[in-house]
Design a protein around this motif. Structure first.
Motif, mmCIF file in Angstrom:
data_model
loop_
_atom_site.group_PDB
_atom_site.id
_atom_site.type_symbol
_atom_site.label_atom_id
_atom_site.label_comp_id
_atom_site.label_asym_id
_atom_site.label_seq_id
_atom_site.Cartn_x
_atom_site.Cartn_y
_atom_site.Cartn_z
ATOM 1 N N LEU A 114 6.283 1.844 6.250
ATOM 2 C CA LEU A 114 5.576 0.959 6.778
ATOM 3 C C LEU A 114 6.280 -0.317 7.347
ATOM 4 O O LEU A 114 6.192 -0.565 8.612
ATOM 5 N N VAL A 146 -0.743 7.600 5.889
ATOM 6 C CA VAL A 146 0.263 7.335 6.251
ATOM 7 C C VAL A 146 0.626 8.508 7.311
ATOM 8 O O VAL A 146 1.233 8.362 8.499
ATOM 9 N N LEU A 179 -1.182 -1.893 6.581
ATOM 10 C CA LEU A 179 -0.513 -3.084 5.869
ATOM 11 C C LEU A 179 -1.467 -3.620 4.996
ATOM 12 O O LEU A 179 -0.835 -4.103 3.717
#
Ligand SMILES: [Zn+2]
Ligand SMILES: [Zn+2]
Length: 953
Positions: free
Chosen positions: A635, A711, A737
């Motif tokens: 991330l 992801v 996020l």
């Protein structure tokens, strides 16, 4: 820059840092509430989307209070503590983050016998005894010991990150707590509920003190039953009749203190002896034959010697028949002057001599083997001697009845519920509580004996004269109070009792009753029952903040009791030093990190179920932590990359949970829906002490929905190429996020260290609060996920996305089955119902990428055939792949596989057929081997089939 996380997850470095930070910053200190009883709001940052925490306040209070069962000051952390503390910490962190003022109060117990023994051993090393120092110097020495070594267990707790208020740490012999102990004693005495009396106690000759029934451990031991002939005195008196009455005993030396022999009144064998007397051998005194229905006709000879000073049943007999008590033993277990020529001998030496002399006199009728249930001192393992002594007692009945009523009326709830029954079984048969101990370390009893009038003065302030006759010749009682007397008072004393006055009652008002007690079964009677008795008794006198009288409902020391299970080894065996299967929590934490160990315990903790602690599981959760770490790195890498292109995620978007709707992408709606469903499940589970369900739900969400799906999904949708739609990229990154940040908060009570580290990194070192523990717990919005209401899905986003994930899975497994090389893309043909078709069309990019699909062909009719995969009622599909096989190479590969499998099976068979191995190997190893063998057989069959199916040229 904090975004630069080290490549590898290293729990030790993270945990040392944060553990120290939490203590240094005093993060879990709970300040005294205002004088009007108002409790300042929790410092948790407000959750933008939240109206109120999902988990309201079930006990109707705004404070959540939990008392740490105080470990002995001599203690060291074991796995049971680790479980107990993990459970308490999860509850406290969860409630704190949910907006409650959460206080977890730590402290240690002075542990009378244990601590005194520790220092006595130290003295032994110097060739001294405590008597050499004298009481005052000895007690000073114990304090010195405490200053040096006490509290080591609390340091261990600090390292493990327990979110307790260290400001409020107490020790049961602190001045303020000692005041409470004294007040309680004086008050009970004034109420006529404390008395002094002769009583048979369990006496430890080594510790030289009375110990409670609960501190005696019983052991089956092989011993003997000696039969002794007592001469009957003739009708004229004085002269022996020549007849004998034979008694049986397991402790022949106690006969020196015999005062009668009892027989059953209906025993035909002895009817002619009613009213007769006996001559006690070795001592020569006359003793009566008494009739009592308590005597069992079947045990021994049916005649029982009566020694009121050395046996509880005999004591009761003595009371019934008004017999004297003759104490023949001193504090150290030696025969005293009352034992005649045996005086000065140790009890076991006396036993030998008594038996030898009886034999010589021809009075020993026989010796039989006999298995005895022998009591040992729990502390020093010395055989306990039932012995008459003068002790202090609490007349338990009025206190016990109140305590029973409190549970009967459900003011206290037990989890698991079955412990309520155990509680009543004990409370219904409770005896007066012997509260005195003949130790030097502890709260000395505030009573003074008068040398002149022999009466007792009990006072709040040390008196200088007898309150009865005014004499100055008074001396303080030497006994101290049982340790459980002070720990039983803790729930009231730690919050200021007895000084709960108008100016000084904030703590009491805010934190009493406490919310829940989390403890082990072993101290249910020692401690839990006593706290209920003392709490209900003393708190009842403290009026409510508004001055109204306090009801029983508000007098209880806690509203709930959660009894946790045992931690056993991986084979479900009890951990014990002799077996050598003890898992040291500190060692295992060093290897895997606190978070992984905590998660292991939580993932198996549910009411009433023992935990089989398995290191393999901890290894698994270490991998879980690692997976989260890597997700964070992925991330942050993308956040940084986006920033270079001018795409920034608004930091104010973090820390809250957005309300998603039809304007949002399916992906955003799906991941939030999954999140809310997870948060809801966690909330319900923790409310019911289902730590296991809560932990496993979060695990599945974080690993599956977030890491494996989101992801991977993001890898497809995050497009940084030129000309890409930047708004879309930003939206995906923001959602990821946000979900990650919220999931850290959800996980934080379970893995406080990892989540603290990553949470700070999410905010690039500028988080909105000092700690994630002070942020708010995610709030559940049930309307944000699919609900089955009346059979229809309220919103289908989770189902729609589920088709996509299912399809990816189906294609991937079909590819594997068909031997498609991993990198090669293949066309797929699909037939689907409209709702599934919609989902596939919307996510065609993701599905193609994740399942390596080159093109989709949608078919109007259902597909058939052996190569087809299907999701019944929703879709059917197949991959288009013409396998080109290098027959020679494939034959070679399969033959090698077959040879390897055969070798493996042969080896397993050899081991499993070896009785020596089977006898020694742990059950789980044998099981594993069997499973492995079965799996290899399957593989072998498949390889053989594949070989047979190869085209022959
Ligand atoms: Zn002992
Ligand atoms: Zn007096």
């Amino acid at each position: 820059m904090p975004h630069d996380l080290p490549k590898a997850y290293d729990p030790t470095a993270i945990e040392d840092h944060w553990a120290e930070y939490w203590v240094r910053e005093n993060l879990f200190a709970v300040e005294a509430p205002g004088p009007n009883g108002a409790i300042p709001a929790s410092s948790a940052s407000a959750d933008a989307a939240s109206a109120s925490p999902a988990s309201g306040c079930p006990d109707g209070q705004s404070a959540f209070t939990i008392l740490l069962p105080p470990p002995n000051v001599t203690g060291r952390l074991h796995m049971g503590h680790m479980l107990n503390q993990t459970e308490m910490d999860i509850l406290t962190r969860w409630r704190r983050m949910s907006g409650r003022k959460a206080l977890w109060l730590p402290g240690t117990d002075h542990a009378g016998i244990a601590t005194q023994m520790m220092v006595e051993r130290q003295l032994e090393g110097e060739g001294k005894k405590r008597q050499d120092l004298g009481r005052e110097a000895f007690v000073e020495r114990v304090w010195e010991w405490k200053r040096h070594y006490g509290g080591a267990i609390l340091d261990q707790m600090k390292r493990l990150g327990a979110s307790v208020d260290w400001h409020r740490e107490y020790f049961t012999m602190d001045d303020n707590l000692s005041v409470a102990v004294r007040e309680a004693f004086v008050r009970l005495h004034d109420q006529g509920l404390i008395y002094r009396g002769a009583y048979i106690v369990n006496w430890c000759p080594r510790c030289q003190t009375a110990i409670s029934d609960l501190e005696v451990v019983h052991d089956e031991q092989k011993g003997h039953l000696w039969e002794i002939r007592y001469p009957v005195i003739g009708p004229a008196g004085g002269e022996l009749s020549g007849e004998f009455l034979t008694v049986a005993t397991t402790r022949p030396e106690t006969m020196l203190g015999d005062v009668a022999v009892a027989i059953h009144p209906a025993d035909e064998r002895y009817k002619h002896l009613h009213g007769k007397k006996l001559r006690l051998p070795l001592m020569g005194r006359e003793i009566p034959i008494i009739l009592d229905e308590w005597v069992s006709l079947d045990f021994g000879t049916g005649a029982v010697k009566v020694t009121p000073a050395h046996d509880p049943n005999d004591f009761a007999l003595g009371e019934r028949h008004h017999l004297p008590s003759i104490n023949i033993m001193d504090d150290t277990g030696k025969i005293n002057a009352a034992g005649g020529s045996f005086a000065g001998l140790d009890r076991y030496a006396a036993r030998k001599k008594v038996v030898a002399e009886l034999e010589e006199l021809g009075l020993l009728a026989g010796i039989k083997d006999h298995t005895n249930n022998v009591g040992h001192c729990d502390r020093c393992k010395t055989v306990v001697e039932p012995r008459l002594s003068t002790q202090w007692f609490i007349k338990i009945e009025p206190l016990a009845e109140k305590a029973r009523q409190a549970v009967r009326e459900k003011h206290i709830k037990f989890t698991p519920e079955m412990y309520e029954k155990t509680y009543f079984e004990w409370m219904d048969n409770i005896h007066d509580w012997c509260i005195s101990r003949q130790l030097w370390w502890g709260h000395r009893i505030p009573a003074w004996h008068c040398a002149d009038c022999h009466k007792i003065t009990v006072a709040r302030v040390d008196p200088t004269a007898c309150q009865h006759c005014g004499s100055a010749k008074i001396t303080q009682e030497t006994d101290v109070l049982d340790t459980w007397f002070s720990s039983g008072l803790l729930p009231v004393s730690v919050f200021g009792w007895p000084n709960v006055t108008a100016e000084n009652r904030n703590d009491f008002d805010a934190f009493y009753p406490t919310s829940v007690l989390v403890t082990g079964f072993d101290i249910l009677f020692f401690w839990v029952a006593r706290m209920i008795m003392m709490g209900c008794w003393f708190a009842a006198d403290v009026p409510m903040p508004d001055g109204s009288p306090r009801t029983l409902a508000d007098s209880v020391p806690f509203r709930e009791v959660y009894i946790h299970a045992l931690v056993r080894d991986a084979n479900r065996e009890k951990m014990s030093k002799t077996k050598g299967n003890v898992v040291d929590p500190i060692e295992i934490v060093r290897q895997y990190g606190t978070d992984a160990v905590r998660f292991t315990l939580a993932s198996m903790a549910s009411p009433g179920t023992d935990i089989a602690f398995n290191v393999a599981r901890t290894e698994g959760y270490r991998a879980f932590a690692n997976k989260i770490w890597n997700a964070a790195r992925f991330l942050f890498m993308n956040v940084d990359r986006a920033a270079e292109l001018g795409i920034t995620v608004d930091p104010t978007a973090l820390g809250s949970i957005p309300v998603v709707g039809s304007g949002d992408s399916d992906f955003a709606r799906w991941i939030w829906a999954e999140f809310h469903q997870t948060a809801r499940q966690v909330d319900v589970s923790l409310t019911n002490y289902r730590y296991d369900d809560a932990a496993n739900t979060i695990y599945q969400f974080f690993w599956g929905s977030f890491c494996d799906k989101s992801v991977e999904f993001a890898k497809v949708r995050l497009d940084f190429s030129e000309g890409a739609d930047r708004t879309k990229t930003k939206a995906v990154l923001t959602t990821l996020l946000q979900v990650f940040e919220a999931t850290l908060r959800l996980l934080s009570p379970f893995m406080p260290f990892l989540t603290e580290e990553l949470w700070h990194a999410v905010y690039d070192g500028n988080p909105p609060a000092k700690s994630i523990a002070l942020a708010s717990y995610p709030v559940v919005h049930t309307e944000q996920y699919d609900l089955v209401v009346g059979g229809a899905f309220a919103d289908g986003v989770q189902v729609r996305m589920k088709y996509s994930w299912d399809l990816i899975g189906d294609v991937l497994s079909k590819r594997k089955e068909s031997g498609v090389p991993e990198k090669e893309s293949v066309p797929v043909v699909i037939h689907a119902v409209p709702v599934a078709l919609g989902a596939f069309t919307a996510n065609v990019d993701v599905i193609s990428k994740m399942a390596h699909v080159s093109t989709f062909e949608f078919s109007d009719s259902d597909l058939e055939g052996p190569e087809v995969f299907r999701n019944f009622g929703f879709y059917s599909g197949k991959i288009v792949y013409e396998r080109t096989v290098d027959v020679a190479a494939e034959t070679d590969r399969l033959n090698k596989d077959i040879a390897r499998y055969e070798k493996g099976i042969a080896a397993a068979e050899r081991q499993l057929g070896n009785p020596g191995f089977l006898a020694k190997a742990p059950a789980n190893v044998v099981e594993g081997l069997k499973r492995q063998e079965a799996e290899t057989r399957l593989l072998l069959d498949k390889a053989r089939e594949a070989l047979a199916a190869l085209p022959t040229e």
